[in-house]
Design a protein around this motif. Sequence first.
Motif, PDB file in Angstrom:
ATOM      1  N   LEU A  48      -3.340   2.513  19.068  1.00 50.53           N
ATOM      2  CA  LEU A  48      -3.851   2.678  17.432  1.00 50.53           C
ATOM      3  C   LEU A  48      -3.701   1.286  16.596  1.00 50.53           C
ATOM      4  CD1 LEU A  48      -4.632   5.208  15.619  1.00 50.53           C
ATOM      5  CD2 LEU A  48      -2.113   5.143  15.194  1.00 50.53           C
ATOM      6  N   TYR A  49      -4.661   1.011  16.112  1.00 50.79           N
ATOM      7  CA  TYR A  49      -4.821  -0.464  15.280  1.00 50.79           C
ATOM      8  C   TYR A  49      -5.218  -0.010  14.016  1.00 50.79           C
ATOM      9  CZ  TYR A  49      -5.202  -2.165  20.039  1.00 50.79           C
ATOM     10  OH  TYR A  49      -4.844  -2.647  21.333  1.00 50.79           O
ATOM     11  N   GLU A  50      -4.758  -0.878  12.936  1.00 49.73           N
ATOM     12  CA  GLU A  50      -4.883  -0.750  11.726  1.00 49.73           C
ATOM     13  C   GLU A  50      -6.187  -1.484  11.191  1.00 49.73           C
ATOM     14  OE1 GLU A  50      -1.474  -2.071   9.583  1.00 49.73           O
ATOM     15  OE2 GLU A  50      -2.090  -1.795   7.676  1.00 49.73           O
ATOM     16  N   LEU A  51      -7.014  -0.753  10.311  1.00 46.43           N
ATOM     17  CA  LEU A  51      -8.111  -1.202   9.991  1.00 46.43           C
ATOM     18  C   LEU A  51      -7.805  -2.238   8.730  1.00 46.43           C
ATOM     19  CD1 LEU A  51     -10.195   1.956   9.923  1.00 46.43           C
ATOM     20  CD2 LEU A  51     -10.745  -0.060  11.180  1.00 46.43           C
ATOM     21  N   PRO A  52      -8.977  -3.395   8.608  1.00 44.60           N
ATOM     22  CA  PRO A  52      -8.575  -4.185   7.513  1.00 44.60           C
ATOM     23  C   PRO A  52      -8.605  -4.065   6.220  1.00 44.60           C
ATOM     24  CG  PRO A  52     -10.585  -4.446   8.665  1.00 44.60           C
ATOM     25  CD  PRO A  52     -10.024  -3.450   9.227  1.00 44.60           C
ATOM     26  N   LEU A  53      -9.034  -2.841   5.540  1.00 45.09           N
ATOM     27  CA  LEU A  53      -9.319  -2.622   4.289  1.00 45.09           C
ATOM     28  C   LEU A  53      -8.295  -1.382   4.069  1.00 45.09           C
ATOM     29  CD1 LEU A  53     -12.890  -2.890   3.077  1.00 45.09           C
ATOM     30  CD2 LEU A  53     -11.078  -4.597   3.249  1.00 45.09           C
ATOM     31  N   SER A  54      -7.350  -1.342   3.165  1.00 41.45           N
ATOM     32  CA  SER A  54      -6.858  -0.186   2.545  1.00 41.45           C
ATOM     33  C   SER A  54      -7.029   0.089   1.144  1.00 41.45           C
ATOM     34  CB  SER A  54      -5.139  -0.509   2.494  1.00 41.45           C
ATOM     35  OG  SER A  54      -4.704  -0.706   3.900  1.00 41.45           O
ATOM     36  N   TYR A  55      -6.884   1.251   0.935  1.00 45.76           N
ATOM     37  CA  TYR A  55      -7.067   1.603  -0.494  1.00 45.76           C
ATOM     38  C   TYR A  55      -5.757   1.641  -1.339  1.00 45.76           C
ATOM     39  CZ  TYR A  55      -7.914   4.894  -4.390  1.00 45.76           C
ATOM     40  OH  TYR A  55      -7.789   5.496  -5.709  1.00 45.76           O
ATOM     41  N   PHE A  56      -5.882   1.182  -2.529  1.00 45.68           N
ATOM     42  CA  PHE A  56      -4.796   1.078  -3.367  1.00 45.68           C
ATOM     43  C   PHE A  56      -4.877   1.766  -4.879  1.00 45.68           C
ATOM     44  CE2 PHE A  56      -3.832  -2.596  -0.394  1.00 45.68           C
ATOM     45  CZ  PHE A  56      -2.609  -2.456  -0.429  1.00 45.68           C
ATOM     46  N   ALA A  57      -4.089   2.855  -5.014  1.00 38.24           N
ATOM     47  CA  ALA A  57      -4.240   3.709  -6.194  1.00 38.24           C
ATOM     48  C   ALA A  57      -4.205   3.056  -7.599  1.00 38.24           C
ATOM     49  CB  ALA A  57      -3.166   4.771  -6.038  1.00 38.24           C
ATOM     50  N   ALA A  58      -3.223   1.807  -7.559  1.00 38.28           N
ATOM     51  CA  ALA A  58      -3.230   0.990  -8.753  1.00 38.28           C
ATOM     52  C   ALA A  58      -4.584   0.294  -9.303  1.00 38.28           C
ATOM     53  CB  ALA A  58      -2.025   0.064  -8.436  1.00 38.28           C
ATOM     54  N   ILE A  59      -5.414   0.257  -8.348  1.00 37.10           N
ATOM     55  CA  ILE A  59      -6.603  -0.612  -8.892  1.00 37.10           C
ATOM     56  C   ILE A  59      -7.655   0.278  -8.524  1.00 37.10           C
ATOM     57  CG2 ILE A  59      -5.849  -2.945  -8.478  1.00 37.10           C
ATOM     58  CD1 ILE A  59      -7.168  -2.976  -5.680  1.00 37.10           C
ATOM     59  N   ASN A  60      -7.352   1.458  -8.012  1.00 34.04           N
ATOM     60  CA  ASN A  60      -8.442   2.558  -7.602  1.00 34.04           C
ATOM     61  C   ASN A  60      -9.379   1.774  -6.639  1.00 34.04           C
ATOM     62  OD1 ASN A  60     -10.000   4.953  -7.321  1.00 34.04           O
ATOM     63  ND2 ASN A  60     -11.137   4.552  -9.242  1.00 34.04           N
ATOM     64  N   ASN A  61      -9.118   0.976  -5.778  1.00 33.21           N
ATOM     65  CA  ASN A  61     -10.254   0.425  -4.813  1.00 33.21           C
ATOM     66  C   ASN A  61      -9.551  -0.325  -3.626  1.00 33.21           C
ATOM     67  OD1 ASN A  61     -12.691  -0.993  -4.490  1.00 33.21           O
ATOM     68  ND2 ASN A  61     -12.673  -2.014  -6.698  1.00 33.21           N
ATOM     69  N   TRP A  62     -10.512  -0.814  -2.765  1.00 33.51           N
ATOM     70  CA  TRP A  62     -10.038  -1.157  -1.704  1.00 33.51           C
ATOM     71  C   TRP A  62      -9.449  -2.770  -1.619  1.00 33.51           C
ATOM     72  CZ3 TRP A  62     -10.535   2.341   1.860  1.00 33.51           C
ATOM     73  CH2 TRP A  62     -11.689   3.102   1.700  1.00 33.51           C
ATOM     74  N   ALA A  63      -8.348  -3.016  -0.954  1.00 32.41           N
ATOM     75  CA  ALA A  63      -7.919  -4.285  -0.791  1.00 32.41           C
ATOM     76  C   ALA A  63      -7.613  -4.687   0.458  1.00 32.41           C
ATOM     77  CB  ALA A  63      -6.784  -4.514  -1.709  1.00 32.41           C
TER      78      ALA A  63
END
Length: 399
Positions: free
Chosen positions: A139-154
């Motif tokens: 299993l590998y981590e994808l480069p973008l995560s979703y952050f609720a505080a900004i309601n966006n990808w980071a």
Amino acid sequence: MKGPKRILLILGAFSAVIVILSRCMTAADKLPDDIRGEAYAGAASCKTCHQSLSADYAHSPHGLTSQKVNDSDLTGVFPPDSNSFSLNANEKVVVEKRKGGFYQVAYKDGVAVRAERFDMQFGSGEKAYTYAYWRGKKLYELPLSYFAAINNWAISPGFPAHMFYYDRGITSRCLECHGSFVEKELKHESTFSMNEEMKQGSIIYGIDCERCHGPAKQHVVFHTENPEEKTAKYITIFKTLSRKQKMDACGVCHSGNTLMAQKSVFEFKPGDDIDKYYVQDFVGFGGGKPDVHGNQTTMLTGSNCYIKSNNMTCQSCHNTHENIKGNLAIYSQRCINCHKTTNHSEETLSRGVLAANCIDCHMPKESSKLISFKQATKNEASAYLLRSHHIGIYPAERK
Ligand code: HEC
Ligand code: HEC
Ligand code: HEC
Ligand code: HEC
Ligand code: HEC
Ligand code: HEC
Ligand code: HEC
């Protein structure tokens, strides 16, 4: 005998056999197998008798903390008009629907050079979702995560900020805190490195009932066969545990990441001693303050409330079966259970009705030193805020 009659007779005999067989089956035989072993019953079996609790639980952060990605849910997560993340002038990562699912696609000078699928998600979305993809048994981590505080990808925590990266492995350690089981195999690569393989189909997603309560098959079988019995049998009664045992039952996942597991913590049951599972590693030993992220145990046990009371545990404020998220008035009531009277200065008292919110002054939100997130348009990283479990008098509140 004619055709239809004969068929009816055969069908009749067949169903009679089934009825007889099912009568002979014990409650234990009727339970589906659980990959964790004979002693487990599986969360589905708890529903019959603990209906409302199971229904509430299905929406709780513990229950939802790891899942297979469901494409229609994922489209709900997408921020409007924001499915592209620029890393630098020539490189970006785009979230795209393609044949077979959603992908994080890396573009270099307008050309797609790498695409990996959203297979699995970590986090209930309270604060974040981090995504992973399978390559064979890894299993590998994808480069973008979703952050609720900004309601966006980071950019995923710890990833390089200005280039795409797809090769950060996710081990079973993440699942030990975010899931209930995975079958793994360790292979020696060389004298110094081990290579871990995980079996996708064996994962029990989320933190299920038996992860916290221990294997419960005997409990299920007993109560199915003895429906008149109203006292719980063959299950650990939380109230009867010692303070350390209660702290350990939560601490197995809430004591931070500097601990090294000596053996798989999937086997941990309430009543067990955490020291048999973990050793402190050298980084954690005396080095620095504990982080607000994932280490509520160390933060709390350093507070005077914990040290000077002889009975404070996580349960003094949290019942993992109720949802009072954000209701700081209810939490404050739990402070007042112990602090019937307080000696606040005139100045503090003049700042409003204290009883409605003890929390923001004495357990302020602090930013994690371990995790921050980098947005596409900003140069500096944004903070990842968590409640400090070091209950105390904070300098900011003195003024
Ligand atoms: C056939 C009925 C039945 C099934 C199925 C069942 N339970 Fe129970 N359980 C009971 C009864 C009866 C009690 C005692 C009354 C109560 O606390 O609700 C109880 C109590 C408990 C308690 C409370 C212990 C305490 O601290 O007081 C826990 C925890 C528990 N069950 C867990 C489970 C889990 C986990 C499952 C599924 C793996 C499960 N039960 C399935 C009947 C059942
Ligand atoms: C994150 C850990 C955790 C998970 C997951 C969990 N429980 Fe509990 N449960 C607890 C704790 C801790 C208590 C004791 C609460 C107390 O005494 O304040 C408890 C209490 C209970 C009780 C008795 C008290 C009550 O509220 O009725 C039952 C029954 C129960 N759990 C069943 C379940 C079932 C069924 C599931 C799965 C749907 C489940 N639990 C999942 C931690 C957990
Ligand atoms: C198997 C690991 C595990 C155990 C055991 C566990 N937790 Fe958690 N807990 C987590 C994870 C992971 C999260 C983050 C969930 C998410 O994705 O939002 C979490 C979230 C929480 C939260 C915040 C979300 C909420 O429900 O409000 C609280 C509070 C909490 N845990 C308390 C406890 C307490 C109290 C216990 C002991 C009874 C406990 N946990 C046992 C892993 C665990
Ligand atoms: C020692 C246990 C532990 C390990 C190991 C761990 N986590 Fe966590 N994680 C937690 C706890 C507890 C929380 C929630 C509260 C907090 O941040 O303190 C959390 C929060 C999260 C969240 C945010 C969840 C939300 O909805 O707010 C994500 C995403 C996450 N973890 C992903 C991962 C990934 C990916 C790994 C492996 C690289 C990992 N975690 C390893 C315990 C752990
Ligand atoms: C289980 C009982 C208990 C609970 C629950 C509890 N406390 Fe305490 N707390 C204590 C005890 C005991 C002391 C030490 C009092 C003393 O020194 O005389 C204390 C001390 C404090 C202090 C002084 C801290 C210091 O470092 O001098 C503050 C502030 C405080 N508590 C706030 C809170 C708040 C806010 C909550 C709720 C979020 C809370 N407490 C919940 C028992 C508790
Ligand atoms: C004195 C009360 C108190 C005690 C004891 C306590 N907590 Fe909390 N906890 C809180 C409050 C208040 C919040 C914030 C709740 C909210 O914002 O909805 C919180 C939030 C959390 C969160 C969510 C993370 C975040 O920052 O939003 C986790 C995880 C958590 N607690 C775990 C634990 C664990 C594990 C223990 C035992 C080691 C524990 N707590 C003991 C009061 C307490
Ligand atoms: C506006 C911020 C604020 C709020 C709200 C607040 N406190 Fe305090 N608290 C303080 C400050 C500041 C001190 C240090 C003494 C002072 O200057 O008043 C303090 C001191 C304390 C003390 C140590 C002194 C003593 O009484 O033994 C305790 C315990 C305490 N608070 C508990 C609570 C509880 C419980 C609540 C909620 C009912 C609460 N506080 C609400 C700011 C606050």
